[in-house]
Motif scaffolding. Sequence first.
Motif, short mmCIF file in Angstrom:
data_model
loop_
_atom_site.label_atom_id
_atom_site.label_comp_id
_atom_site.label_asym_id
_atom_site.label_seq_id
_atom_site.Cartn_x
_atom_site.Cartn_y
_atom_site.Cartn_z
N GLN A 152 -3.54 -6.03 -10.76
CA GLN A 152 -4.62 -5.52 -9.92
C GLN A 152 -5.51 -4.55 -10.70
OE1 GLN A 152 -1.96 -4.37 -6.45
NE2 GLN A 152 -3.82 -4.89 -5.36
N SER A 208 -2.92 -6.86 -2.56
CA SER A 208 -2.12 -5.87 -1.82
C SER A 208 -1.36 -6.51 -0.67
CB SER A 208 -3.01 -4.73 -1.32
OG SER A 208 -3.43 -3.92 -2.39
N THR A 247 -8.53 2.91 -4.45
CA THR A 247 -7.53 1.83 -4.53
C THR A 247 -6.74 1.86 -5.84
OG1 THR A 247 -8.63 0.36 -2.96
CG2 THR A 247 -7.20 -0.67 -4.60
N THR A 282 -4.50 4.94 -5.99
CA THR A 282 -3.38 4.78 -5.06
C THR A 282 -2.34 3.81 -5.61
OG1 THR A 282 -4.91 5.15 -3.20
CG2 THR A 282 -2.75 4.27 -2.67
N LEU A 283 -2.80 2.74 -6.24
CA LEU A 283 -1.87 1.79 -6.88
C LEU A 283 -1.01 2.48 -7.94
CD1 LEU A 283 -4.12 -1.37 -7.37
CD2 LEU A 283 -2.20 -1.13 -5.78
N THR A 284 -1.64 3.38 -8.68
CA THR A 284 -0.91 4.14 -9.69
C THR A 284 0.14 5.04 -9.04
OG1 THR A 284 -2.92 4.16 -11.04
CG2 THR A 284 -1.17 5.67 -11.68
N THR A 315 -4.42 1.86 0.76
CA THR A 315 -5.12 0.81 0.00
C THR A 315 -5.77 -0.21 0.93
OG1 THR A 315 -3.15 -0.61 -0.22
CG2 THR A 315 -3.52 1.02 -1.94
N HIS A 360 0.96 -4.67 -9.72
CA HIS A 360 0.03 -3.53 -9.73
C HIS A 360 -0.78 -3.52 -11.02
CE1 HIS A 360 1.48 -2.07 -6.04
NE2 HIS A 360 2.48 -1.32 -6.46
N THR A 382 3.02 2.96 -7.97
CA THR A 382 3.85 2.62 -9.11
C THR A 382 4.80 3.76 -9.45
OG1 THR A 382 2.13 1.19 -10.02
CG2 THR A 382 3.80 1.98 -11.55
#
Length: 300
Positions: A229, A273, A97, A100-102, A54, A226, A105
């Motif tokens: 975001q 982040s 991004t 990737t956040l998912t 990220t 997250h 999580t």
Amino acid sequence: MAANITIEYKMNDKIMLIQVFVVLFLCINLLLITTFFTKEVFYTTMRYVLFAVTLMSDTLFLFLTDILLISDLYSFTIQRWLCLIIIIILSLYAFVTPVTLTAMTLERCVAICLPLRHGELCSPRSTLHSILIIHILSSLPCIVYLSLFFASASYSSDTQGRVCTAEIFIIHTWQGHLRSAISQFYFLIMCITIVFSYVKITRVAKAASGEDKKSTWRGLRTVGLHALQLLLCLIQLWCPLIEAAVLKINFMLFINVRYFNYITFILAPRCLSPLIYGLRDEMFFHALKRLALCGLRKKH
């Protein structure tokens, strides 16, 4: 004439302030990326590797969007083939991004809800596979956009110089609607994943006790950040539609709205982040602090 000069001064002030923010966040990201490579535990642990992904994605995205913002406001023209390359990279990393956040999580959900299988499911090999899947999923919308553009565009115009924006590659109105629909679909899936993980972790948190409970609630707060975001990234998709409508009303209002959107929905979500993992994660924070202090000592 006086009104045009006033508008130009206001634009210059806004651009300069944005440059301060962009340079600041790029420096912070580069410091965090450097910290990532200082310990073996960081580049062998899934959550830290995804965090680094990220950071690199956000660094490249911020740099390129800043270039396009300046070229758009000052009407700098570039060749269409170069603009196409920039838009392809931006289209890809606009999705890298949030996807990737998912994935981060889901990693937290596995770590808290399935601790005995975490080592197996989140191994270095699985991490590499996850990064590959993230980039494949993120590239699919870009492939669709490009296919639609080349199917509709006149190839003779590929060498024309013009201001570079994503909108010049939308030939028909329905292409813009399709792009928006694909983006909304992606973010709907991501939001469902975030909510699912949040519910699962909440159940574990209520059943946990002592130190486990504290760790679980910390993971829950991470998932919540997250989600924030992703919400900001989702709103970013509506910004071009809002800006196009405002431009028809008043140019100065358009400048102010674009400035606000860039700060709130492009800069802000990509600066959360460092807060989530760079400062809240104890191990990473100590490594970052050690690196910063060593740098100061060397200067003295």
